[in-house]
Structures are given as structure tokens and as C-alpha cells.
Design a protein around this motif. Structure first.
Motif, PDB file in Angstrom:
ATOM      1  N   GLU A 152       0.817  -1.209   0.000  1.00 32.79           N
ATOM      2  CA  GLU A 152       0.000   0.000   0.000  1.00 32.79           C
ATOM      3  C   GLU A 152       0.854   1.264   0.000  1.00 32.79           C
ATOM      4  N   ARG A 153       2.146   1.099   0.290  1.00 28.35           N
ATOM      5  CA  ARG A 153       3.057   2.253   0.298  1.00 28.35           C
ATOM      6  C   ARG A 153       3.698   2.500  -1.062  1.00 28.35           C
ATOM      7  N   THR A 154       3.567   1.564  -1.981  1.00 32.84           N
ATOM      8  CA  THR A 154       4.207   1.694  -3.297  1.00 32.84           C
ATOM      9  C   THR A 154       3.542   2.809  -4.100  1.00 32.84           C
ATOM     10  N   LYS A 155       4.358   3.717  -4.628  1.00 36.29           N
ATOM     11  CA  LYS A 155       3.832   4.808  -5.444  1.00 36.29           C
ATOM     12  C   LYS A 155       4.447   4.844  -6.848  1.00 36.29           C
ATOM     13  N   ILE A 156       5.658   4.305  -7.009  1.00 35.68           N
ATOM     14  CA  ILE A 156       6.332   4.288  -8.315  1.00 35.68           C
ATOM     15  C   ILE A 156       7.000   2.931  -8.505  1.00 35.68           C
ATOM     16  N   VAL A 157       6.908   2.404  -9.715  1.00 35.83           N
ATOM     17  CA  VAL A 157       7.675   1.214 -10.107  1.00 35.83           C
ATOM     18  C   VAL A 157       8.502   1.587 -11.327  1.00 35.83           C
ATOM     19  N   PHE A 158       9.814   1.412 -11.227  1.00 34.93           N
ATOM     20  CA  PHE A 158      10.722   1.683 -12.337  1.00 34.93           C
ATOM     21  C   PHE A 158      11.072   0.376 -13.042  1.00 34.93           C
ATOM     22  N   LEU A 159      10.990   0.393 -14.366  1.00 32.76           N
ATOM     23  CA  LEU A 159      11.402  -0.760 -15.156  1.00 32.76           C
ATOM     24  C   LEU A 159      12.305  -0.274 -16.278  1.00 32.76           C
ATOM     25  N   ALA A 160      13.581  -0.605 -16.203  1.00 30.05           N
ATOM     26  CA  ALA A 160      14.509  -0.314 -17.294  1.00 30.05           C
ATOM     27  C   ALA A 160      14.376  -1.426 -18.320  1.00 30.05           C
ATOM     28  N   ASN A 161      13.955  -1.063 -19.515  1.00 31.40           N
ATOM     29  CA  ASN A 161      13.668  -2.082 -20.527  1.00 31.40           C
ATOM     30  C   ASN A 161      14.076  -1.566 -21.900  1.00 31.40           C
ATOM     31  N   PRO A 162      15.256  -1.994 -22.427  1.00 34.75           N
ATOM     32  CA  PRO A 162      16.221  -2.947 -21.868  1.00 34.75           C
ATOM     33  C   PRO A 162      16.887  -2.411 -20.593  1.00 34.75           C
ATOM     34  N   ASN A 163      17.436  -3.340 -19.835  1.00 34.29           N
ATOM     35  CA  ASN A 163      18.050  -2.977 -18.572  1.00 34.29           C
ATOM     36  C   ASN A 163      19.550  -2.729 -18.727  1.00 34.29           C
ATOM     37  N   ASN A 164      20.017  -1.751 -17.998  1.00 33.94           N
ATOM     38  CA  ASN A 164      21.447  -1.470 -17.861  1.00 33.94           C
ATOM     39  C   ASN A 164      21.832  -1.810 -16.419  1.00 33.94           C
ATOM     40  N   PRO A 165      22.806  -2.673 -16.163  1.00 30.72           N
ATOM     41  CA  PRO A 165      23.886  -3.096 -17.058  1.00 30.72           C
ATOM     42  C   PRO A 165      23.757  -4.497 -17.657  1.00 30.72           C
ATOM     43  N   THR A 166      22.614  -5.152 -17.490  1.00 35.06           N
ATOM     44  CA  THR A 166      22.546  -6.552 -17.916  1.00 35.06           C
ATOM     45  C   THR A 166      22.288  -6.716 -19.408  1.00 35.06           C
ATOM     46  N   GLY A 167      21.606  -5.745 -20.029  1.00 34.82           N
ATOM     47  CA  GLY A 167      21.256  -5.856 -21.446  1.00 34.82           C
ATOM     48  C   GLY A 167      20.022  -6.695 -21.712  1.00 34.82           C
ATOM     49  N   THR A 168      19.357  -7.164 -20.650  1.00 37.07           N
ATOM     50  CA  THR A 168      18.180  -8.002 -20.808  1.00 37.07           C
ATOM     51  C   THR A 168      16.922  -7.147 -20.969  1.00 37.07           C
ATOM     52  N   TYR A 169      15.841  -7.776 -21.444  1.00 38.33           N
ATOM     53  CA  TYR A 169      14.575  -7.066 -21.598  1.00 38.33           C
ATOM     54  C   TYR A 169      13.431  -8.024 -21.313  1.00 38.33           C
ATOM     55  N   ILE A 170      12.240  -7.457 -21.099  1.00 36.35           N
ATOM     56  CA  ILE A 170      11.050  -8.294 -21.025  1.00 36.35           C
ATOM     57  C   ILE A 170      10.121  -7.889 -22.170  1.00 36.35           C
ATOM     58  N   PRO A 171       9.409  -8.852 -22.754  1.00 33.25           N
ATOM     59  CA  PRO A 171       8.531  -8.550 -23.892  1.00 33.25           C
ATOM     60  C   PRO A 171       7.350  -7.688 -23.471  1.00 33.25           C
ATOM     61  N   VAL A 172       6.714  -7.075 -24.458  1.00 27.74           N
ATOM     62  CA  VAL A 172       5.605  -6.162 -24.171  1.00 27.74           C
ATOM     63  C   VAL A 172       4.458  -6.876 -23.460  1.00 27.74           C
ATOM     64  N   SER A 173       4.274  -8.161 -23.710  1.00 31.23           N
ATOM     65  CA  SER A 173       3.215  -8.891 -23.013  1.00 31.23           C
ATOM     66  C   SER A 173       3.451  -8.908 -21.509  1.00 31.23           C
ATOM     67  N   GLU A 174       4.715  -9.032 -21.106  1.00 34.12           N
ATOM     68  CA  GLU A 174       5.047  -9.021 -19.687  1.00 34.12           C
ATOM     69  C   GLU A 174       4.936  -7.619 -19.096  1.00 34.12           C
ATOM     70  N   VAL A 175       5.274  -6.607 -19.881  1.00 32.85           N
ATOM     71  CA  VAL A 175       5.112  -5.231 -19.414  1.00 32.85           C
ATOM     72  C   VAL A 175       3.635  -4.935 -19.176  1.00 32.85           C
ATOM     73  N   ARG A 176       2.797  -5.391 -20.101  1.00 39.19           N
ATOM     74  CA  ARG A 176       1.346  -5.206 -19.924  1.00 39.19           C
ATOM     75  C   ARG A 176       0.847  -5.935 -18.676  1.00 39.19           C
ATOM     76  N   ARG A 177       1.391  -7.131 -18.434  1.00 38.71           N
ATOM     77  CA  ARG A 177       0.968  -7.898 -17.258  1.00 38.71           C
ATOM     78  C   ARG A 177       1.397  -7.183 -15.976  1.00 38.71           C
ATOM     79  N   LEU A 178       2.582  -6.599 -16.004  1.00 35.33           N
ATOM     80  CA  LEU A 178       3.041  -5.827 -14.849  1.00 35.33           C
ATOM     81  C   LEU A 178       2.105  -4.654 -14.594  1.00 35.33           C
ATOM     82  N   HIS A 179       1.802  -3.926 -15.657  1.00 32.09           N
ATOM     83  CA  HIS A 179       0.919  -2.770 -15.488  1.00 32.09           C
ATOM     84  C   HIS A 179      -0.462  -3.184 -14.992  1.00 32.09           C
TER      85      HIS A 179
END
Length: 369
Positions: A152-179
Motif C-alpha cells: 500500500e506504500r508503493t507509489k512508483i515502479v521503475f522498469l529499465a527495458n532494456p536494462n542497464n547493465p545486464t542488457g536483458t529485456y522483457i517482452p511487451v506482453s510481460e510489461v502489460r501484465r506488470l501494469h
């Protein structure tokens, strides 16, 4: 003079570990190849120099406080309404503005454990609590774990996509599921600093989500593929209510005159961007294959860099490899601050730089421990 005689920062400020950029120089090397900051080896578009030269005579004048010319150019390039765009002194400033605007003491800001270090810094600077969420085994953001960490305290979620420094990403379907799993009052920030480099059919930088949802923000930068890191230009695309709120916090004239015209020229030169993408496509694969061929593990990357993991044995560690490379003029990025103490991040550089690192690491791995 005692500490009680000095001004005291607000609680939490001195708990922040200041961001430390990748080093730029090494001692004793005749020529230095800086591959520590994910800068493009192609530099900016030739049109940038022309735009700056045409603006140089007006430096006594304040810039346009709304960066109208730049927002219009971004809108044309991406098919966006300029009223939904804000520009900043690098995307770092915009990340900070979002934290200042939407976080207060007692709130939480979430991000993946190997995400951009600025998230944690800006969350703490706003007086809120940073929450690092473990990645999966492939060093990729884990949607289930992120959603499980929301309170209940969460106000912002940051998602680096692609991520630095790993270079990995999540597909848009997973981003939609997160949202879809977030409460509507939580701001989802999609940091797409490396979006132009991604060549995956299941990737989307964030335009669609922002266009359809008032609690999603996409941030972008001119520092990477556009080659304007020295001018510090970032931008974000968001609902007009978020733009309005952040404009109330944003400092006046936060983007300088040269940055405005340079950014507008850069984003309009599509051919230069395509050359940078082609160079990266070619060398990311070659570098990855070569490093794995000499016994090093890499994390699959869709950015303009590759994360290289070293054996945990004396004589072969990342720290020792870093010293070895530095003695030959190659500067890579130590990523211990990201929780990856035995890895180095290598920016894809020029042909000469890339081949030089491959040769140096081949020699390093072949030497006896």
C-alpha cells in the motif's frame, strides 16, 4: 568546529551512495579506448554541428523554457502529441522529477535489483524508501516478484527495458501484465534509454501503454544512439496530468539552447540512427561470440553493450581483467555497485576498440593463473 555548528542535511541524504560514473582514463596507456559509458562510437549526426553553429550567436539569450522546438521534433519523429512530452537535462533529471512529484516520506519506489542505480538515489533523495526486487536467474526483471513486492506504500515502479547493465529485456506482453497488476494510483516508469537498439518483434518501448493509460510514463535519452551525452538531453512521454504536475516542479530553462537545437537535428536524421543500429547489430554479435569462444560467459544483450562474467578463480577475476585491460588502454565498466562484482560491462565501440578488447581478453584468459 563541531558537527553541531554545521548545516545538517535532511534525514536520509547522507545514506545515499553517490553515483560513480565509469572511469575515463588509465595511467600509462598510449591510447585509451573508453568503453565504460555506452556511448556510440559513431558520434552525433553531422547535422548537429550545423544546428549548433547556427545557434552560437544567441547564447546571451535564455533558451525557450518549454523546449518547444525539441518537443515538436520528438513528436514528429515518433508520431506523438508534443503536449504529452517533457524534456530534461538528461533522462536522469526526469527520473528525479517524477520522484519529487509522486513520492513522499513513507512511500516506496520499486525497481529490479540490477536496475539503473539512479532509481535508488532519486527515491531516497525524495525521502521515500527504495525497494530492490530480485531478478530471475537470467538477470531479467521478474514481473511476478515485482508484483509481489507491491504494498500500500508503493507509489512508483521503475522498469529499465532494456536494462542497464545486464542488457536483458522483457517482452511487451510481460510489461502489460506488470501494469495490469498495479493499482491505478501507482506510476509505472518505463525507462527505454536503449530502445532504438532493440531488434525483437516482441518488444515495445512504451508508447502504446502511455497512450492508453494515465499512470504510465516512458523516458528516453539522446545520450546513447544519438551521440549527445555531452549535451544532456532526455525526454519523457506521459499523460498531460503527469506532465502538468512535473512542470510545476521542473526548474525553468532546464534544457539549454544548444541542446534544444542539437536534439531536434539529431532526432530528424533517421539515416544516422540506422547506421548506428547497423554497426551495433554487427559488432554485438561478433563480440559476444568471440568472448564466449575464449571461455567467458555473457548475458544475452539487446543493447549497445554486453555484460561479461569472469571465472571466480585467482588470476581470472573481473577485477584482475579490468587491470589487465586498463594496462592496454581499454576501459570497461566495473559493475560491483550493481551487485555484480565479478563482471565487466563492455560498450560496443569502434572496430578497432572491439577487436582490441577481444585480443586482450584472449591473452588474459590464456595466461597461467
Amino acid at each position: 568546529m563541531t558537527s553541531t555548528d554545521m548545516p545538517c542535511p535532511k534525514p536520509g541524504v547522507l545514506d545515499i551512495a553517490a553515483y560513480v560514473p565509469g572511469r575515463e582514463t588509465v595511467h600509462g596507456a598510449v591510447k585509451v579506448y573508453k568503453l565504460s559509458a555506452n556511448e556510440t562510437p559513431l558520434g552525433p549526426s553531422p547535422k548537429v554541428a550545423e544546428a549548433i553553429a547556427a545557434r552560437n550567436s544567441d547564447l546571451a539569450l535564455y533558451p525557450d523554457g518549454s523546449a518547444h522546438v525539441l518537443r515538436e521534433a520528438i513528436g514528429r519523429a515518433h508520431g506523438l502529441n508534443p503536449n504529452n512530452i517533457m524534456c530534461g537535462n538528461g533522462s536522469d533529471e526526469l527520473l528525479g522529477l517524477l520522484c519529487q512529484t509522486y513520492l513522499a516520506p513513507g512511500d516506496e519506489g520499486l525497481f529490479s535489483e540490477h536496475g539503473f542505480l539512479v532509481y535508488k538515489i532519486q527515491v531516497k533523495a525524495a525521502g521515500a524508501t527504495p525497494v530492490a526486487v530480485p531478478d530471475d536467474e537470467g538477470l531479467t526483471a521478474d514481473v511476478d516478484r515485482l508484483l509481489a513486492a507491491v504494498t500500500e506504500r508503493t507509489k512508483i515502479v521503475f522498469l529499465a527495458n532494456p536494462n542497464n547493465p545486464t542488457g536483458t529485456y522483457i517482452p511487451v506482453s510481460e510489461v502489460r501484465r506488470l501494469h495490469a497488476g498495479l493499482p491505478s494510483h501507482v506510476v509505472l516508469v518505463l525507462d527505454a534509454a536503449y530502445a532504438e537498439y532493440v531488434r525483437r518483434n516482441d518488444y515495445e518501448a512504451g508508447v502504446e501503454l502511455v497512450s492508453n493509460h494515465p499512470n504510465v510514463v516512458m523516458t528516453r535519452t539522446f545520450s546513447k544512439i544519438h551521440g549527445l551525452a555531452g549535451l544532456r538531453i532526455g525526454w519523457m512521454y506521459a499523460h498531460e496530468a503527469i506532465i502538468d504536475a512535473c512542470n510545476r516542479v521542473r526548474g525553468p530553462f532546464n534544457v539549454n539552447s544548444l541542446a534544444i537545437v542539437a536534439g531536434a537535428a539529431a532526432i530528424g536524421d533517421r539515416a544516422h540512427v540506422e547506421r548506428a543500429v547497423a554497426h551495433n547489430d554487427l559488432w554485438l554479435g561478433r563480440v559476444t561470440e568471440a568472448l564466449e569462444g575464449i571461455g567467458l560467459k555473457t548475458t544475452p544483450s539487446v543493447g549497445n553493450f554486453v555484460l561479461v562474467h569472469f571465472p571466480e578463480m585467482p588470476g581470472k577475476t573481473a577485477a584482475e581483467a579490468d587491470e589487465f585491460l586498463g594496462s592496454r588502454g581499454f576501459v570497461l565498466r566495473r559493475v560491483a555497485g550493481y551487485g555484480l562484482p565479478n563482471a565487466l560491462r563492455m560498450t560496443i565501440g569502434s572496430e578497432e576498440a572491439n577487436l582490441g578488447v577481444i585480443d586482450a581478453l584472449t591473452e588474459f584468459m590464456a595466461q597461467s593463473s
